[in-house]
Motif scaffolding. Structure first.
Motif, PDB file in Angstrom:
ATOM      1  N   ASP A  88      -2.922  -3.844  -3.241  1.00  0.00           N
ATOM      2  CA  ASP A  88      -2.416  -4.665  -4.480  1.00  0.00           C
ATOM      3  C   ASP A  88      -2.278  -5.961  -4.203  1.00  0.00           C
ATOM      4  OD1 ASP A  88      -2.465  -2.016  -5.150  1.00  0.00           O
ATOM      5  OD2 ASP A  88      -0.143  -1.752  -5.406  1.00  0.00           O
ATOM      6  N   THR A  89      -1.906  -6.506  -3.055  1.00  0.00           N
ATOM      7  CA  THR A  89      -1.928  -7.917  -3.122  1.00  0.00           C
ATOM      8  C   THR A  89      -3.016  -8.605  -2.925  1.00  0.00           C
ATOM      9  OG1 THR A  89       0.244  -7.657  -1.743  1.00  0.00           O
ATOM     10  CG2 THR A  89      -0.763 -10.048  -1.566  1.00  0.00           C
ATOM     11  N   TRP A  90      -4.061  -7.944  -2.258  1.00  0.00           N
ATOM     12  CA  TRP A  90      -5.368  -8.620  -2.206  1.00  0.00           C
ATOM     13  C   TRP A  90      -6.251  -8.494  -3.863  1.00  0.00           C
ATOM     14  CZ3 TRP A  90      -7.439 -12.098   0.556  1.00  0.00           C
ATOM     15  CH2 TRP A  90      -7.080 -12.396   1.916  1.00  0.00           C
ATOM     16  N   GLU A  91      -5.873  -7.524  -4.311  1.00  0.00           N
ATOM     17  CA  GLU A  91      -6.435  -7.323  -5.816  1.00  0.00           C
ATOM     18  C   GLU A  91      -5.913  -8.662  -6.306  1.00  0.00           C
ATOM     19  OE1 GLU A  91      -7.883  -5.024  -8.049  1.00  0.00           O
ATOM     20  OE2 GLU A  91      -8.772  -4.286  -6.207  1.00  0.00           O
ATOM     21  N   MET A 139       2.108  -9.093   1.926  1.00  0.00           N
ATOM     22  CA  MET A 139       1.073  -8.351   2.260  1.00  0.00           C
ATOM     23  C   MET A 139       1.417  -6.761   2.646  1.00  0.00           C
ATOM     24  SD  MET A 139      -2.141 -10.699   3.123  1.00  0.00           S
ATOM     25  CE  MET A 139      -2.908 -11.736   1.714  1.00  0.00           C
ATOM     26  N   LEU A 140       2.296  -6.900   3.628  1.00  0.00           N
ATOM     27  CA  LEU A 140       2.561  -5.931   4.521  1.00  0.00           C
ATOM     28  C   LEU A 140       4.095  -5.369   4.360  1.00  0.00           C
ATOM     29  CD1 LEU A 140       0.613  -7.051   7.483  1.00  0.00           C
ATOM     30  CD2 LEU A 140      -0.116  -5.267   5.980  1.00  0.00           C
ATOM     31  N   GLY A 141       4.909  -5.970   3.650  1.00  0.00           N
ATOM     32  CA  GLY A 141       6.182  -5.666   3.376  1.00  0.00           C
ATOM     33  C   GLY A 141       7.271  -5.661   4.474  1.00  0.00           C
ATOM     34  N   ALA A 179     -10.643  -6.362  -2.449  1.00  0.00           N
ATOM     35  CA  ALA A 179      -9.386  -5.661  -1.937  1.00  0.00           C
ATOM     36  C   ALA A 179      -9.764  -4.106  -1.201  1.00  0.00           C
ATOM     37  CB  ALA A 179      -8.352  -5.579  -3.188  1.00  0.00           C
ATOM     38  N   GLN A 180     -10.675  -3.667  -1.753  1.00  0.00           N
ATOM     39  CA  GLN A 180     -11.064  -2.263  -1.376  1.00  0.00           C
ATOM     40  C   GLN A 180     -11.637  -2.225  -0.083  1.00  0.00           C
ATOM     41  OE1 GLN A 180      -9.505   0.722  -2.696  1.00  0.00           O
ATOM     42  NE2 GLN A 180     -10.028   1.368  -0.597  1.00  0.00           N
TER      43      GLN A 180
END
Length: 195
Positions: A88-91, A139-141, A179-180
């Motif tokens: 989602d972040t990369w989106e 990005m990774l929480g 992102a995918q």
């Protein structure tokens, strides 16, 4: 706004329109509606003003990373799985590319100037570290407060990935990763096998 704030806003606009090397003090004055003496009075030098303006531009760009999807912002069901958060972040980052392209170009120019400008290198050191923590978290929480070493190494990974993706998008957006693609690539790395 006073002259100080006007100068900073004018310098930010100039950086995005002309770049670092091509921005003159007169450009900043014209963009800010101030005078040449104001630059020295408020910032000491044009370079100090441009360095601060660059930091502000990148902070504002970083807000793209901290925007949360509506369902997450509304409370959601707790923390999202790391791969979903990564995707989602990369989106958001890649989705913002067209409108933020000048920021990406400016970052590449700044990187090319680091060796010739020790003050610029010094100005970027602290924000560089803070940026890594922000990337790890967004990005990774990974919370940099509760697990600083994990956040540090994850932030280094995310920062390296971001720089590489940035270059690919600047050079050839049609073949740059989605992102995918990035999420699938990370899955392959985590699984430890190809194919």
């Amino acid at each position: 706004m006073g002259h100080r704030e006007d100068l900073l806003e004018g310098a930010k606009r100039c950086l995005l329109e002309k770049g670092y090397a091509r921005t003159t003090a007169r450009d900043i004055v014209a963009a800010s509606g101030t005078n040449l003496a104001s630059i020295g009075y408020h910032y000491g030098s044009k370079e100090a003003l441009l360095n601060l303006a660059f930091l502000k531009v990148t902070e504002e760009w970083g807000d793209v990373l901290t925007e949360q999807p509506e369902e997450t912002a509304a409370g959601g069901d707790g923390p999202r799985p790391p791969l979903e958060q990564f995707h989602d972040t990369w989106e958001r980052v890649i989705g913002s590319y067209e409108r933020t392209r000048p920021v990406w170009q400016l970052q590449m120019e700044i990187i090319s100037r680091i060796d010739q400008d020790p003050e610029l290198r010094k100005a970027l050191a602290g924000p560089q570290r803070e940026g890594r923590d922000g990337l790890a978290e967004n990005m990774l929480g990974i919370d940099p407060e509760t697990d600083p070493e994990k956040a540090r190494v994850a932030g280094l990974f995310c920062q390296a990935l971001l720089a590489g993706v940035m270059v690919q998008w600047l050079m050839d957006s049609e073949s740059a990763p989605s992102a995918q693609d990035l999420t699938d690539g990370l899955k392959v790395v985590l699984e430890g096998r190809v194919g």
